[in-house]
Design a protein around this motif. Structure first.
Motif: not given
Length: 185
Positions: A68-96
């Protein structure tokens, strides 16, 4: 390397990479099916690592939050923050996934009580969660592949499907955990 060179370069062909991702996803799904439904639990009484289901729910919740944070960032065109959020989501999903595998290897499958309230709703939610989790894995990996290989138009096209499915799987993972815990008492 220019964008035109990337499109024609054999190293940037999409087909083999997508086929490999789908193949890996099929093998992972078959492994999980075997682990949950065929493999005998190492600790069937569930005495060790009883915190794993709660950890799984927490990691799913954190993944959903990062999405959700990554979605908010991409809507605001904050690409670097979006990418960091998506990598964070991927990391949490991998740990899951690691925690989920450990839990099922140790404890096997935990079933919802037959006569407990909301069993039909739970089974429906769990069914959609499982089916969409199977679909989500290759979608997530392909979406990341397109992003990391600079194919942003393809990334955007598939992310429109990946995001809601991944979010649904993460959120319903938490909901099914809560429902099962309440039913088991």
């Amino acid at each position: 390397m220019t964008l035109q060179t990337q499109k024609t370069s054999p190293a940037f062909k999409t087909g083999p990479a997508v086929a490999a991702i789908i193949g890996i996803s099929i093998v992972a799904t078959l492994f999980l099916f075997w682990l949950i439904y065929i493999h005998p639990a190492a600790d069937a009484v569930g005495a060790r690592f009883t915190f794993l289901p709660a950890l799984n729910a927490l990691l799913n919740g954190l993944s959903a939050t990062a999405l959700l944070v990554g979605f908010t960032f991409i809507r605001a065109r904050k690409i670097a923050a979006h990418r960091a959020s998506m990598f964070t989501a991927f990391a949490f999903s991998t740990l899951f996934l690691i925690s989920y595998i450990a839990h099922h290897a140790l404890h096997g499958d935990v079933r919802y009580p037959v006569h407990a309230a909301f069993r039909t709703a739970y089974l429906w939610l769990l069914s959609t969660h499982i089916i969409l989790a199977i679909v989500a894995l290759p979608l997530i990996l392909i979406t990341f592949f397109f992003s990391l290989s600079g194919r942003i138009p393809m990334h955007r096209k598939i992310a429109r499907w990946t995001f809601p499915i991944w979010l649904y799987v993460s959120v319903t993972g938490v909901i099914t955990y809560v429902m099962l815990r309440l039913a088991l008492g």
